[in-house]
Design a protein around this motif. Structure first.
Motif, PDB file in Angstrom:
ATOM      1  N   THR A  64     -41.054 -53.458  34.585  1.00 54.40           N
ATOM      2  CA  THR A  64     -40.007 -52.524  33.783  1.00 54.40           C
ATOM      3  C   THR A  64     -38.723 -52.585  35.140  1.00 54.40           C
ATOM      4  N   THR A  65     -38.792 -52.003  36.229  1.00 49.51           N
ATOM      5  CA  THR A  65     -37.705 -52.410  36.998  1.00 49.51           C
ATOM      6  C   THR A  65     -36.948 -53.621  38.192  1.00 49.51           C
ATOM      7  N   LEU A  66     -37.408 -54.689  37.222  1.00 49.10           N
ATOM      8  CA  LEU A  66     -37.471 -55.958  37.866  1.00 49.10           C
ATOM      9  C   LEU A  66     -36.162 -56.611  36.212  1.00 49.10           C
ATOM     10  N   SER A  67     -36.207 -55.820  35.251  1.00 54.81           N
ATOM     11  CA  SER A  67     -36.071 -56.959  33.933  1.00 54.81           C
ATOM     12  C   SER A  67     -34.131 -56.359  34.108  1.00 54.81           C
ATOM     13  N   VAL A  68     -33.223 -56.566  32.862  1.00 55.61           N
ATOM     14  CA  VAL A  68     -32.044 -56.712  33.359  1.00 55.61           C
ATOM     15  C   VAL A  68     -32.172 -55.840  31.957  1.00 55.61           C
ATOM     16  N   GLY A  69     -32.453 -55.399  31.358  1.00 51.50           N
ATOM     17  CA  GLY A  69     -32.087 -52.877  30.712  1.00 51.50           C
ATOM     18  C   GLY A  69     -31.839 -53.737  29.331  1.00 51.50           C
ATOM     19  N   GLY A  70     -32.157 -54.664  28.731  1.00 54.67           N
ATOM     20  CA  GLY A  70     -31.256 -54.855  27.809  1.00 54.67           C
ATOM     21  C   GLY A  70     -32.016 -54.203  26.605  1.00 54.67           C
ATOM     22  N   ILE A  71     -31.474 -53.649  25.616  1.00 56.07           N
ATOM     23  CA  ILE A  71     -31.870 -53.374  23.798  1.00 56.07           C
ATOM     24  C   ILE A  71     -30.741 -54.036  23.039  1.00 56.07           C
ATOM     25  N   ARG A  72     -31.660 -54.306  22.049  1.00 47.63           N
ATOM     26  CA  ARG A  72     -30.650 -54.732  20.830  1.00 47.63           C
ATOM     27  C   ARG A  72     -31.772 -55.461  19.554  1.00 47.63           C
ATOM     28  N   GLN A  73     -31.554 -55.393  18.454  1.00 46.85           N
ATOM     29  CA  GLN A  73     -31.814 -55.211  16.969  1.00 46.85           C
ATOM     30  C   GLN A  73     -31.687 -55.908  16.483  1.00 46.85           C
ATOM     31  N   GLN A  74     -30.840 -56.898  17.395  1.00 42.49           N
ATOM     32  CA  GLN A  74     -31.129 -58.382  16.854  1.00 42.49           C
ATOM     33  C   GLN A  74     -31.939 -59.254  17.166  1.00 42.49           C
ATOM     34  N   PHE A  75     -33.354 -59.379  15.859  1.00 39.21           N
ATOM     35  CA  PHE A  75     -34.675 -59.551  16.113  1.00 39.21           C
ATOM     36  C   PHE A  75     -34.762 -59.782  14.890  1.00 39.21           C
ATOM     37  N   SER A  76     -35.922 -61.233  14.635  1.00 36.92           N
ATOM     38  CA  SER A  76     -36.193 -61.824  12.929  1.00 36.92           C
ATOM     39  C   SER A  76     -36.952 -60.715  12.061  1.00 36.92           C
TER      40      SER A  76
END
Length: 430
Positions: A79-91
């Motif tokens: 969790t803490t080592l992620s880049v923190g992104g959030i997106r709806q662009q999935f398929s």
């Protein structure tokens, strides 16, 4: 604790201004002897499930929930080592729906996770969106993905190379046939703030927590504290495969269900931070190149971070979290410099490595009950998308409390698909 003291404690707790006061400070860190639900893994998924279990319990204070985390410093936590992104662009519609739920939750985070007499939560959300670039070979898939996203209510749209160049003058559109951009509910935020918000709120609601490592109990061991429980939630991230093996999952004959392992293992991923004073400005999104390389702005001082997933031949050793700087010079920098010419003069500043809970079967989450070990629930295998899909927390809580999914039907992610040998396809894996 006798009944008279229980009544006294209840009245005293109600009279105190802080909702997270505890009468047992001397036993802090020790697990209770019994719990209804034990959650293995205190990352954002584990604490999200704990919070939602308390929110959805049938009667107030009926569920005894324990979260077990072996490293309370979170120095090696995904969790803490992620880049923190959030997106709806999935398929996949289900992946889109999970992120949409998360985005709505984050917009109202203090309504959900605010604690009396505690400062408000600031996740430092940056709504700069995601920009996916596609070559001629990937243009049709990208266009179809956007169609699915818009059907699910996402405000994503397509950009031609000419429109791209007009919108982002710093971008080299060579080799780009099409792009998709999400201006709403996409961007990045501080993972630690979200994790700590879930953790703080869940504890204030009565969730127990302890620092420890779940093991198969050995007889007459003074170092092991047994905990009787009805349900175990395997939210151990990269190490969830090992936790499953402790329950006998994957240890039987290979041609039986008992012999089918949870196909989740740790994969090490590098994140690099660099400085480029003439790089993209405040309008810079999280950019995903045609090559798979990605980057985003970090603050307002000409700093950026990014990386790329290695090929199968490049997969690094997972025994440590050391960073390979040659990987940046050889596999990341050339791709970034081609796409953003000013990055030819960048200067690497720092870096780190973290683990994905990588699902080797189909790179999608494994959620729900094991078909044979019916008191073990999975919430793992997110393959780098766990932070933004922490909305699986209420779904798992619904499954435990109600026996079915309610808000979002996530049955597609069950262990059953692994038994059947039928992977599900998500075309927008980074």
């Amino acid at each position: 604790m006798n009944k008279n003291f229980e009544k006294f404690y209840k009245k005293l707790k109600e009279a105190l201004p802080s909702s997270d006061w505890s009468h047992i400070p001397l036993t802090k860190g020790l697990p209770p002897e019994r719990a209804d639900v034990v959650i293995v893994g205190g990352g954002v998924i584990g604490w999200s499930i704990a919070y939602w279990l308390k929110m959805k319990e049938p009667r107030k204070e009926t569920l005894r929930v324990l979260v077990v985390e072996r490293d309370l410093t979170y120095s090696r936590a995904s969790t803490t080592l992620s880049v923190g992104g959030i997106r709806q662009q999935f398929s996949m519609p289900e992946n889109i729906q999970m992120t949409q739920f998360s985005a709505k939750f984050l917009r109202n985070i203090n309504v959900h996770l605010g604690v009396l007499n505690e400062p408000p939560i600031d996740i430092q959300f940056n709504p700069s969106g995601y920009l996916f670039l596609a070559s001629e070979d990937g243009a049709a898939v990208l266009e179809d993905n956007v169609r699915i996203q818009r059907t699910e209510g996402a405000n994503t749209y397509l950009l031609s190379p000419t429109e791209l160049k007009k919108k982002y003058s710093w971008l080299n559109t060579d080799g780009v046939a099409l792009a998709s951009y999400g201006p709403e509910n996409e961007g990045w935020f501080d993972p630690w703030s979200l994790l700590n918000g879930f953790r703080r709120k869940a504890i204030s609601m009565g969730v127990y927590h302890c620092c420890g490592e779940v093991v198969v109990q050995m007889p007459h061991s003074a170092e092991i504290q047994p905990v009787e429980c009805a349900i175990v939630v395997n939210a151990a991230g990269p190490w969830s495969g090992k936790v499953a093996e402790m329950a006998g999952i994957g240890t039987g004959p290979p041609d039986t269900i008992q012999g089918i392992k949870l196909p989740v293992e740790p994969k090490k991923r590098y994140v690099y931070v660099w400085h480029c004073p003439d790089g993209p400005g405040l309008e810079c999104p999280m950019l995903i190149d045609t090559t798979g390389a990605y980057f985003r702005r970090e603050g307002c001082g000409g700093n950026y971070l990014g990386g790329i997933s290695p090929t199968e031949e490049e997969e690094p050793d997972i025994s440590d979290l050391e960073v390979d700087h040659n990987f940046f010079k050889e596999s990341v920098w050339p791709k970034l410099a081609h796409r953003v010419p000013t990055f030819e003069c960048l200067k690497e500043k720092s870096s780190w490595a973290g683990y994905y809970d990588y699902n080797t079967f189909d790179q999608n989450a494994v959620l729900g009950i094991h078909p044979l070990v019916t008191n073990m629930y999975f919430a793992t295998g997110f393959s780098g998308h766990g932070l933004q899909q922490s909305s699986s927390g209420p779904a798992i809580a619904e499954l435990i409390v109600k026996g079915k999914y309610d808000a979002i039907d996530l049955q597609k992610f069950s262990f059953d698909r692994i038994v059947r040998g039928e992977p599900i396809l998500e075309r927008n894996i980074i």
